[in-house]
Design a protein around this motif. Sequence first.
Motif, PDB file in Angstrom:
ATOM      1  N   LEU A  45      18.246 -18.477  -1.416  1.00 24.11           N
ATOM      2  CA  LEU A  45      19.245 -17.409  -1.484  1.00 24.11           C
ATOM      3  C   LEU A  45      19.160 -16.645  -2.802  1.00 24.11           C
ATOM      4  O   LEU A  45      19.105 -15.410  -2.811  1.00 24.11           O
ATOM      5  N   PHE A  46      19.126 -17.380  -3.906  1.00 26.74           N
ATOM      6  CA  PHE A  46      19.086 -16.719  -5.203  1.00 26.74           C
ATOM      7  C   PHE A  46      17.717 -16.081  -5.461  1.00 26.74           C
ATOM      8  O   PHE A  46      17.629 -15.028  -6.097  1.00 26.74           O
ATOM      9  N   GLY A  47      16.670 -16.720  -4.971  1.00 23.44           N
ATOM     10  CA  GLY A  47      15.333 -16.156  -5.156  1.00 23.44           C
ATOM     11  C   GLY A  47      15.155 -14.840  -4.419  1.00 23.44           C
ATOM     12  O   GLY A  47      14.649 -13.861  -4.979  1.00 23.44           O
ATOM     13  N   VAL A  48      15.573 -14.816  -3.157  1.00 20.11           N
ATOM     14  CA  VAL A  48      15.459 -13.587  -2.362  1.00 20.11           C
ATOM     15  C   VAL A  48      16.358 -12.500  -2.934  1.00 20.11           C
ATOM     16  O   VAL A  48      15.968 -11.320  -2.994  1.00 20.11           O
ATOM     17  N   SER A  49      17.547 -12.873  -3.373  1.00 20.80           N
ATOM     18  CA  SER A  49      18.471 -11.892  -3.954  1.00 20.80           C
ATOM     19  C   SER A  49      17.893 -11.283  -5.224  1.00 20.80           C
ATOM     20  O   SER A  49      17.955 -10.067  -5.432  1.00 20.80           O
ATOM     21  N   ALA A  50      17.319 -12.128  -6.090  1.00 17.61           N
ATOM     22  CA  ALA A  50      16.725 -11.632  -7.329  1.00 17.61           C
ATOM     23  C   ALA A  50      15.556 -10.703  -7.043  1.00 17.61           C
ATOM     24  O   ALA A  50      15.418  -9.638  -7.665  1.00 17.61           O
ATOM     25  N   ALA A  51      14.718 -11.092  -6.088  1.00 16.90           N
ATOM     26  CA  ALA A  51      13.566 -10.247  -5.739  1.00 16.90           C
ATOM     27  C   ALA A  51      14.022  -8.904  -5.176  1.00 16.90           C
ATOM     28  O   ALA A  51      13.445  -7.855  -5.479  1.00 16.90           O
ATOM     29  N   GLY A  52      15.087  -8.935  -4.353  1.00 18.11           N
ATOM     30  CA  GLY A  52      15.613  -7.693  -3.799  1.00 18.11           C
ATOM     31  C   GLY A  52      16.145  -6.767  -4.877  1.00 18.11           C
ATOM     32  O   GLY A  52      15.907  -5.556  -4.843  1.00 18.11           O
ATOM     33  N   LEU A  53      16.851  -7.335  -5.845  1.00 18.07           N
ATOM     34  CA  LEU A  53      17.401  -6.524  -6.930  1.00 18.07           C
ATOM     35  C   LEU A  53      16.300  -5.935  -7.804  1.00 18.07           C
ATOM     36  O   LEU A  53      16.384  -4.776  -8.237  1.00 18.07           O
ATOM     37  N   VAL A  54      15.258  -6.724  -8.073  1.00 22.11           N
ATOM     38  CA  VAL A  54      14.134  -6.205  -8.867  1.00 22.11           C
ATOM     39  C   VAL A  54      13.454  -5.064  -8.119  1.00 22.11           C
ATOM     40  O   VAL A  54      13.162  -4.006  -8.694  1.00 22.11           O
ATOM     41  N   ARG A 109      18.787   5.865  -9.838  1.00 19.23           N
ATOM     42  CA  ARG A 109      20.142   5.742 -10.384  1.00 19.23           C
ATOM     43  C   ARG A 109      20.665   4.324 -10.246  1.00 19.23           C
ATOM     44  O   ARG A 109      20.348   3.620  -9.282  1.00 19.23           O
ATOM     45  N   ALA A 110      21.518   3.923 -11.211  1.00 18.95           N
ATOM     46  CA  ALA A 110      21.970   2.537 -11.290  1.00 18.95           C
ATOM     47  C   ALA A 110      22.653   2.071 -10.006  1.00 18.95           C
ATOM     48  O   ALA A 110      22.381   0.969  -9.507  1.00 18.95           O
ATOM     49  N   VAL A 111      23.542   2.889  -9.472  1.00 17.33           N
ATOM     50  CA  VAL A 111      24.260   2.502  -8.257  1.00 17.33           C
ATOM     51  C   VAL A 111      23.291   2.322  -7.097  1.00 17.33           C
ATOM     52  O   VAL A 111      23.395   1.358  -6.325  1.00 17.33           O
ATOM     53  N   ASP A 112      22.353   3.241  -6.997  1.00 18.46           N
ATOM     54  CA  ASP A 112      21.372   3.160  -5.915  1.00 18.46           C
ATOM     55  C   ASP A 112      20.474   1.937  -6.069  1.00 18.46           C
ATOM     56  O   ASP A 112      20.068   1.324  -5.075  1.00 18.46           O
ATOM     57  N   LYS A 113      20.150   1.572  -7.293  1.00 16.98           N
ATOM     58  CA  LYS A 113      19.335   0.383  -7.538  1.00 16.98           C
ATOM     59  C   LYS A 113      20.022  -0.867  -7.002  1.00 16.98           C
ATOM     60  O   LYS A 113      19.399  -1.709  -6.341  1.00 16.98           O
ATOM     61  N   VAL A 114      21.319  -0.987  -7.304  1.00 13.63           N
ATOM     62  CA  VAL A 114      22.074  -2.155  -6.841  1.00 13.63           C
ATOM     63  C   VAL A 114      22.193  -2.161  -5.315  1.00 13.63           C
ATOM     64  O   VAL A 114      21.975  -3.191  -4.659  1.00 13.63           O
ATOM     65  N   LEU A 115      22.527  -1.014  -4.740  1.00 12.09           N
ATOM     66  CA  LEU A 115      22.646  -0.920  -3.289  1.00 12.09           C
ATOM     67  C   LEU A 115      21.324  -1.252  -2.606  1.00 12.09           C
ATOM     68  O   LEU A 115      21.294  -1.953  -1.584  1.00 12.09           O
ATOM     69  N   ARG A 151       0.823  -1.205   0.000  1.00  7.22           N
ATOM     70  CA  ARG A 151       0.000   0.000   0.000  1.00  7.22           C
ATOM     71  C   ARG A 151       0.862   1.262   0.000  1.00  7.22           C
ATOM     72  O   ARG A 151       0.380   2.346  -0.336  1.00  7.22           O
ATOM     73  N   VAL A 152       2.134   1.096   0.369  1.00  2.00           N
ATOM     74  CA  VAL A 152       3.062   2.227   0.362  1.00  2.00           C
ATOM     75  C   VAL A 152       3.850   2.252  -0.942  1.00  2.00           C
ATOM     76  O   VAL A 152       3.920   3.267  -1.630  1.00  2.00           O
ATOM     77  N   ARG A 153       4.467   1.122  -1.279  1.00  2.00           N
ATOM     78  CA  ARG A 153       5.236   0.961  -2.504  1.00  2.00           C
ATOM     79  C   ARG A 153       5.000  -0.464  -3.028  1.00  2.00           C
ATOM     80  O   ARG A 153       5.429  -1.425  -2.405  1.00  2.00           O
ATOM     81  N   PRO A 154       4.322  -0.602  -4.174  1.00  2.00           N
ATOM     82  CA  PRO A 154       4.064  -1.943  -4.714  1.00  2.00           C
ATOM     83  C   PRO A 154       5.324  -2.783  -4.859  1.00  2.00           C
ATOM     84  O   PRO A 154       5.302  -3.996  -4.613  1.00  2.00           O
ATOM     85  N   ALA A 155       6.438  -2.168  -5.236  1.00  2.00           N
ATOM     86  CA  ALA A 155       7.689  -2.910  -5.383  1.00  2.00           C
ATOM     87  C   ALA A 155       8.137  -3.496  -4.050  1.00  2.00           C
ATOM     88  O   ALA A 155       8.685  -4.608  -3.998  1.00  2.00           O
ATOM     89  N   ALA A 156       7.915  -2.761  -2.980  1.00  2.00           N
ATOM     90  CA  ALA A 156       8.273  -3.264  -1.656  1.00  2.00           C
ATOM     91  C   ALA A 156       7.398  -4.455  -1.290  1.00  2.00           C
ATOM     92  O   ALA A 156       7.877  -5.450  -0.732  1.00  2.00           O
ATOM     93  N   GLY A 157       6.109  -4.367  -1.612  1.00  2.00           N
ATOM     94  CA  GLY A 157       5.211  -5.485  -1.359  1.00  2.00           C
ATOM     95  C   GLY A 157       5.632  -6.724  -2.122  1.00  2.00           C
ATOM     96  O   GLY A 157       5.578  -7.843  -1.601  1.00  2.00           O
TER      97      GLY A 157
END
Length: 254
Positions: A114-123, A131-137, A64-70
């Motif tokens: 591990l890989f699933g959570v990492s991929a979801a976090g990056l998306v 910005r690209a750097v901020d996206k990765v961080l 409800r705050v940020r769909p990407a976070a959900g």
Amino acid sequence: MITRMRRSAGFVLAAGLARATTAGLRALAPGGRDRWERKNYAGRTVELYAGPACVAAAALGAARVRPAAGFAVLAAGVCGAYDDVAGAGDLRRGFRAHLSALLDGEVTSGAVKLFGVSAAGLVAGALLKERAVDKVLAGVVIAGAAHFVNLVDVRPGRAAAAVVVLGAPGLLRAGPGAELSAAAVGAAVAVLPDDLGERAMIGDTGAHALGAALGAAVVAGNGRAGLLAHAAAVVAAAVYGDRVSEVARSVGGR
């Protein structure tokens, strides 16, 4: 005033959803009650309803705050649930153990998680920052926070309590970061009494969901400097995962 109201509403919504989902699952017990019970570290029988309840509450509260976070919270919870089911009985913990098994040709449920959570976090990070750097961080922070909360989930209440303690300062801030903190803390507060009382266990399902919600709150409330600091912290926690778990195990004396 508006921010305070939204923050309070988010907290109440997440806490209420967690309690309601727990009660609903307990009443229905899909697949039979035996499927929803497990022995904890002390050999006591505990319920597993709190894990999915954390996912539902934190994911909806974050969305409800940020769909990407959900999305990140939901994906982390699903990956954790997979490991809870497929990896039941596997005593290996930490990314080193699962990566070592992967190098030997064994794909463990922990590696999938591990890989699933990492991929979801990056998306999610890519959607939350510009910005690209901020996206990765941001991706590192979300995935790393999910992993960190799971690392401290070694005794009753440790994971939920960690989310409450680490998320509480975010409630004092303004903006979406505070609202996401409210979702994470609200869900954690709702399950904490049963978790501490050894009546329930949130498992990897709940720990990863709560951690991802906490990470998303950090991402939403910080610029690059804050992201760098938090990314360094979660990477260090992952590297020294055994020590982190040992410290969490010793807190409270149980």
